[in-house]
Scaffold this active site. Structure first.
Site, short mmCIF file in Angstrom:
data_model
loop_
_atom_site.label_atom_id
_atom_site.label_comp_id
_atom_site.label_asym_id
_atom_site.label_seq_id
_atom_site.Cartn_x
_atom_site.Cartn_y
_atom_site.Cartn_z
N ASN A 137 0.79 -1.23 0.00
CA ASN A 137 0.00 0.00 0.00
C ASN A 137 0.82 1.28 0.00
OD1 ASN A 137 0.61 -0.88 2.58
ND2 ASN A 137 -1.03 0.29 3.48
N GLU A 234 3.42 -5.69 11.81
CA GLU A 234 2.66 -4.47 11.52
C GLU A 234 1.45 -4.88 10.71
OE1 GLU A 234 3.09 -1.61 12.67
OE2 GLU A 234 5.19 -1.44 13.23
N CYS A 268 -3.32 1.27 6.57
CA CYS A 268 -3.63 0.41 7.72
C CYS A 268 -4.18 1.18 8.91
CB CYS A 268 -2.36 -0.32 8.13
SG CYS A 268 -0.96 0.81 8.29
N GLU A 459 7.93 0.20 14.74
CA GLU A 459 8.85 0.69 13.73
C GLU A 459 9.06 2.18 13.98
OE1 GLU A 459 7.10 -0.96 9.95
OE2 GLU A 459 8.87 -2.24 10.16
P1 NAD Z 1 -0.86 -9.66 2.80
O1 NAD Z 1 -0.85 -10.18 4.19
O2 NAD Z 1 -1.76 -10.29 1.82
O3 NAD Z 1 0.60 -9.72 2.15
C1 NAD Z 1 1.70 -9.03 2.72
C2 NAD Z 1 2.98 -9.69 2.27
O4 NAD Z 1 3.05 -11.00 2.81
C3 NAD Z 1 3.15 -9.84 0.76
O5 NAD Z 1 4.49 -9.52 0.43
C4 NAD Z 1 2.87 -11.31 0.53
O6 NAD Z 1 3.53 -11.86 -0.58
C5 NAD Z 1 3.43 -11.93 1.79
N1 NAD Z 1 2.86 -13.23 2.17
C6 NAD Z 1 1.63 -13.71 1.88
N2 NAD Z 1 1.46 -14.92 2.45
C7 NAD Z 1 2.61 -15.19 3.14
C8 NAD Z 1 3.05 -16.27 3.96
N3 NAD Z 1 2.28 -17.31 4.21
N4 NAD Z 1 4.28 -16.20 4.51
C9 NAD Z 1 5.08 -15.13 4.30
N5 NAD Z 1 4.71 -14.08 3.53
C10 NAD Z 1 3.49 -14.11 2.96
O7 NAD Z 1 -1.18 -8.10 2.94
P2 NAD Z 1 -1.39 -7.03 1.79
O8 NAD Z 1 -2.70 -7.30 1.12
O9 NAD Z 1 -0.16 -6.96 0.96
O10 NAD Z 1 -1.47 -5.67 2.62
C11 NAD Z 1 -2.65 -5.17 3.18
C12 NAD Z 1 -2.65 -5.40 4.68
O11 NAD Z 1 -1.48 -4.86 5.26
C13 NAD Z 1 -3.81 -4.69 5.37
O12 NAD Z 1 -4.39 -5.55 6.31
C14 NAD Z 1 -3.14 -3.52 6.07
O13 NAD Z 1 -3.84 -3.05 7.19
C15 NAD Z 1 -1.80 -4.08 6.40
N6 NAD Z 1 -0.80 -3.02 6.61
C16 NAD Z 1 -0.32 -2.77 7.88
C17 NAD Z 1 0.61 -1.76 8.10
C18 NAD Z 1 1.14 -1.43 9.48
O14 NAD Z 1 2.14 -0.74 9.58
N7 NAD Z 1 0.51 -1.89 10.55
C19 NAD Z 1 1.07 -1.01 7.02
C20 NAD Z 1 0.58 -1.30 5.75
C21 NAD Z 1 -0.34 -2.32 5.56
#
Ligand code: NAD
Length: 487
Positions: A137, A234, A268, A459
């Site tokens: 994002n 996160e 997020c 972070e």
């Molecule tokens: P996601 O969990 O689908 O994917 C995130 C990353 O994890 C990707 O690089 C993906 O390839 C990898 N991944 C997927 N399955 C995995 C596994 N089993 N093992 C290891 N890696 C794996 O999330 P997304 O759709 O990319 O992002 C959106 C989410 O991220 C939302 O829920 C948002 O709130 C959260 N987010 C949180 C923060 C924060 O700082 N708290 C910041 C940005 C986004």
């Protein structure tokens, strides 16, 4: 693997998915680079990170264009906030590098029976090879918040960007090299959802920092436990913003917009539950609708765009938009919600789309619902799109209780001109981040992270040093060894 531009649906690159051999090679390269990198002084490491910050700023136009093409974020945001935020982060940790690892504590440890001059001191030491797995994002910031502190502390790094947004991580790797980072210290591996687990399971990776959904985070924590890896999580959120009767309503409207429309709602910490005091609700809603109607939804590369395109996953181009639209349609059908603005997808004409017509991007209008029940799906779940719920309250204690009624705890905001109320409520929020009279500002100095299902670890700020160092205690005996208990 195909990489599509959310703004047009066009194929922008094809990426080779990392195999286990690629991951092993990246980790081995980071491991080989660790002794020399960690042996440099903090000042030497800091100089390279600071140079990288200067270069990121110099490449801002190119980087922000890449970020906007790849992630669908309006260039007005990527150019003025996100890429520069990444540069700030490298600069901040560049400055901190000479402190980050050497600051420890010294404790006098006299006790009965002698040892009167003995003491302990602690050293903060790097962990070795660290890994990061990022969300799509705001890719430059997600990556910078992990890589900059880790390198400042003397670790080496393997980073896997999201499969939706591989481009800017690769550009930052080039910039770090240009800044003088030795080979192997920073490595990028690209791939899909099968790639992350290879890093999670790798026994030579000592620390994993993850940004993404709560669901994936839970899976990673379980897998990382096999090698007892340290993890930072996160994760998602469903944050509240409380607008009190004594708030400046124009500022409250501004904060609600910043916490819902920015990055087309894909943030997020967004305050998607906006609780407004009954006495100012009519004025708040009227002004919010007036201003939101003026927003331009459209081509992320057009500098006048305010709301860009929803992310386009490689395996299902409209998958994320469809998910957001699903929430909107179900909310429309639920009598507990009243749609007051938006609620539709949006098509635009962009040169360069498929067949030249270019209307294949994924766009959702900023959407506002007034909601009468805190327990509806819309109010409870993370939508991750430009969809705001407005809820009414009359009593401060009740508003705080409702604000905290969520499994998440990433952000929370309060709009009020009553100083005592601001701090009283800030203390009661069950959330890692609280904003008073603003929302979603995240300078590098500020620790960022969640309570509850929003994750753990922080972070940014000096707190991130804890993620990337381990503490060694050294006991120093200044007198004789007291072994009088033995013959
Ligand atoms: P996601 O969990 O689908 O994917 C995130 C990353 O994890 C990707 O690089 C993906 O390839 C990898 N991944 C997927 N399955 C995995 C596994 N089993 N093992 C290891 N890696 C794996 O999330 P997304 O759709 O990319 O992002 C959106 C989410 O991220 C939302 O829920 C948002 O709130 C959260 N987010 C949180 C923060 C924060 O700082 N708290 C910041 C940005 C986004």
């Amino acid at each position: 693997m195909s990489n599509f531009s959310p703004g047009t649906g066009a194929l922008i690159s094809t990426v080779e998915v990392a195999t286990q051999a690629t991951i092993d090679a990246a980790v081995a390269s980071a491991q080989a680079a660790f002794p020399a990198w960690s042996a440099l002084s903090g000042a030497e490491r800091g100089r390279i990170l600071t140079r990288a910050a200067v270069l990121i700023r110099e490449y801002n136009s190119e980087m922000s264009l890449l970020e906007s093409v790849d992630a669908g974020i309006p260039v007005s945001e990527t150019e003025f906030v996100q890429v520069l935020g990444g540069a700030d982060c490298f600069e901040y940790y560049g400055g901190l590098a000479s402190n980050a690892c050497v600051t420890g504590q010294m404790m006098d440890t006299p006790h009965a029976g002698g040892h009167k001059d003995s003491f302990c001191y602690t050293r903060r030491e790097p962990l070795g090879v660290c890994a990061g797995i990022g969300a799509w994002n705001y890719p430059v910031l997600v990556m910078s918040w992990k890589v900059a502190p880790a390198l400042a502390c003397g670790n080496t790094f393997v980073y896997k960007p999201s499969e939706c947004t591989p481009l800017t991580a690769l550009k930052i790797a080039e910039i770090l090299k240009e800044a003088g980072l030795p080979d192997g210290v920073f490595n990028v591996v690209v791939g899909d959802r099968t790639t992350g687990p290879m890093l999670t399971r790798h026994s030579d990776v000592k620390k994993l920092s993850f940004t993404g959904s709560t669901e994936t985070g839970i899976r990673i924590v379980k897998e990382a436990a096999e090698t007892l890896k340290k993890v930072t999580m996160e994760l998602g959120g469903k944050s509240p913003l409380l607008v009190f009767e004594d708030a400046d309503v124009d500022n409250a409207v501004g904060a609600a917009m910043m916490s819902n429309w920015y990055t087309q709602g894909e943030i997020c910490s967004n305050a998607t539950r906006v609780f407004v005091h009954k006495s100012v609700k009519e004025e708040f809603v009227r002004k919010l609708v007036e201003r939101t109607k003026q927003l331009k939804v459209g081509d992320p590369l057009d500098p006048s765009t305010h709301v860009g395109a929803m992310i386009m996953p490689p395996d299902n181009k409209t998958g994320h938009m469809d998910r957001v639209v699903g929430y909107i349609e179900r909310a429309k059908a639920d009598p507990r919600n009243k749609l007051i603005l938006g609620g539709n997808t949006h098509t635009i004409e962009v040169a360069g789309g498929k067949g030249g017509s270019g209307n294949e991007g994924c766009y959702v209008e900023p959407t506002i619902f007034e909601c009468s029940d805190d327990n509806s799906e819309l109010v409870k779940e993370e939508v991750f799109g430009p969809v705001m719920s407005i809820l009414e309250f009359e009593d401060e204690a009740d508003a705080v209780e409702r604000a905290n009624d969520t499994v998440y705890g990433l952000g929370a905001g309060i709009m009020t001109n009553n100083l005592a109320r601001a701090h009283r409520v800030a203390k009661q929020f069950q959330s890692g981040n609280v904003w008073i009279n603003n929302y979603n500002l995240t300078p590098s100095e500020m620790p960022f992270g969640g309570y509850g299902m929003s994750g753990y670890g922080r972070e940014c700020g000096t707190y991130a040093i804890d993620n990337y160092t381990q503490i060694k205690n050294v006991y120093v005996e200044m007198g004789d060894v007291d072994s009088s208990c033995y013959p």
